[in-house]
Design an enzyme around this catalytic site. Structure first.
Site, PDB file in Angstrom:
ATOM      1  N   ARG A 120       4.048 115.747 -44.143  1.00 24.85           N
ATOM      2  CA  ARG A 120       3.468 115.018 -45.649  1.00 24.85           C
ATOM      3  C   ARG A 120       3.128 113.519 -45.650  1.00 24.85           C
ATOM      4  NH1 ARG A 120       9.089 114.729 -47.948  1.00 24.85           N
ATOM      5  NH2 ARG A 120       8.185 112.854 -48.302  1.00 24.85           N
ATOM      6  N   HIS A 175       8.010 112.933 -51.346  1.00 23.78           N
ATOM      7  CA  HIS A 175       8.610 114.788 -51.738  1.00 23.78           C
ATOM      8  C   HIS A 175       8.174 114.457 -52.973  1.00 23.78           C
ATOM      9  CE1 HIS A 175      10.645 118.009 -52.366  1.00 23.78           C
ATOM     10  NE2 HIS A 175      10.763 117.241 -53.209  1.00 23.78           N
ATOM     11  N   TYR A 210      13.332 106.417 -46.014  1.00 22.59           N
ATOM     12  CA  TYR A 210      13.821 108.010 -44.429  1.00 22.59           C
ATOM     13  C   TYR A 210      13.187 108.004 -43.802  1.00 22.59           C
ATOM     14  CZ  TYR A 210      11.563 110.669 -47.839  1.00 22.59           C
ATOM     15  OH  TYR A 210      10.525 111.845 -48.033  1.00 22.59           O
TER      16      TYR A 210
END
Length: 363
Positions: free
Chosen positions: A260, A264, A273
């Site tokens: 990805r 998100h 993160y």
């Protein structure tokens, strides 16, 4: 097992790949596909146009025209490859990120925007496109897909079902229950997991101690891991899995190993993160660039072709923006329409209550 240099994750040597990140065509003993130059050009066009739809939608959300958007950036090959493997009779059950599959099923992309703009419940007819409405509840569409596949089986129809979900959804009970049902009833379904390696902010290694495709063996059906950034491999593997399902060989789990590239959703900040070096490593595996390199190296396309595709993408983006901004706001009471196929007493009561509430503002 071998170490994948892009992350610390373990990647099996049996990863199915037919087109390298450098655009070199390679062979695989079990999966192959013979694509004519015009078919490769068509796949390239799909990849570019779908990415443009996605980028335009992100821009619209940032400007306040959409409430939220789930980007597919980096996952185009997994979606176009699997989407183009479907026949007209096959049925697809998406999550909320399968914009590329929607494109392959001829769903008008502006209808995707309507859902995230909050002006409709989905906007397209699943029967018309054999593409179910988006599912926001994580993993629940896999059970719907298995039920549909069991219906196909009982109708003795020549069709298969594909259910999309992500690596995060693989931890959900619904997905594992769907594996049980599909296996026991030998349902004609392909489970297509886009492993983009991040379930929002949790990496895959915090969800599974083994590669996801190997979970299938515990449920009694085969699993395959494919290079999710390789549109050739995704097309070949999905086409074979769907064919096997139609012929009564039961379910298959395909794990498309991808990444990805964006957040998100547009409410997420991935810099909190994950490290930038990981993203940079995966940019070298871009699904569009490898097809472009293949076309150039084999002289299957010239600069005029690539310019024409970019021009088409610009037109698509402008048209998408114009039609999105022109979408009318629905009437407040429209939210009660299409909740049930037939009249329903509770819905009628709630509609009347809400109408009375709205009427209070007009006094």
């Amino acid at each position: 097992m071998t170490l994948d240099a892009s992350r610390g994750a373990q990647a099996p040597p049996e990863l199915v790949q037919l087109l390298t990140p450098e655009g070199e065509r390679v062979e695989h003993p079990d999966y192959d596909i013979d694509l004519k130059p015009e078919e490769v050009r068509s796949l390239y066009r799909d990849l570019v146009l779908v990415r443009r739809i996605d980028l335009e939608a992100v821009a619209l959300q940032r400007q306040g025209e959409l409430g939220i958007w789930a980007s597919l950036l980096g996952q185009e090959a997994a979606q176009i490859g699997s989407g183009r493997a479907l026949t007209d009779a096959d049925m697809a059950f998406p999550t909320y990120r399968e914009h590329g599959v929607a494109w392959c099923r001829d769903v008008d992309p502006v209808k995707l925007l309507g859902l995230f703009r909050g002006v409709n419940h989905g906007g397209w007819d699943p029967k018309e496109h054999n593409f179910h409405l988006y599912t926001i509840v994580i993993g629940s569409q896999t059970l719907h897909a298995v039920g549909y596949a069991m219906g196909v089986q009982r109708d003795d129809a020549t069709a298969a079902v594909i259910a999309y979900f992500g690596d995060g959804a693989s931890s959900q009970g619904d997905v594992n229950e769907s594996f049980v049902w599909a296996s026991v009833f030998n349902a004609p379904i392909v489970f297509f997991c886009q492993n983009n390696q991040w379930a929002i902010s949790e990496p895959l290694e915090k969800q599974s101690r083994i590669p996801l495709y190997r979970r299938a063996s515990g449920f009694g059906f085969p699993g395959i891991r494919v290079d999710g950034n390789d549109v050739f491999a995704c097309l070949a593997v999905t086409k074979q899995a769907l064919k096997n399902a139609r012929e009564g060989q039961g379910p298959v789990l395909i794990e498309a190993f991808t990444y990805r590239m964006g957040a998100h959703t547009t409410t997420d900040d991935p810099t909190r993160y994950r490290v930038a070096s990981e993203l940079e490593a995966w940019k070298l595996k871009d699904p569009i660039e490898r097809v472009k390199a293949y076309l150039f190296k084999n002289e299957f396309a010239d600069q005029a072709f690539f310019d024409s595709v970019e021009g088409e993408a610009d037109q698509l983006g402008a048209d998408l923006r114009r039609r999105c901004l022109a979408m009318p706001d629905p009437e407040p009471l429209d939210i009660f329409d299409h909740v049930y196929a037939e009249p329903h007493a509770l819905i009628d009561e709630e509609r009347a209550q809400y109408a009375a509430y709205l009427e209070g503002f007009s006094e």
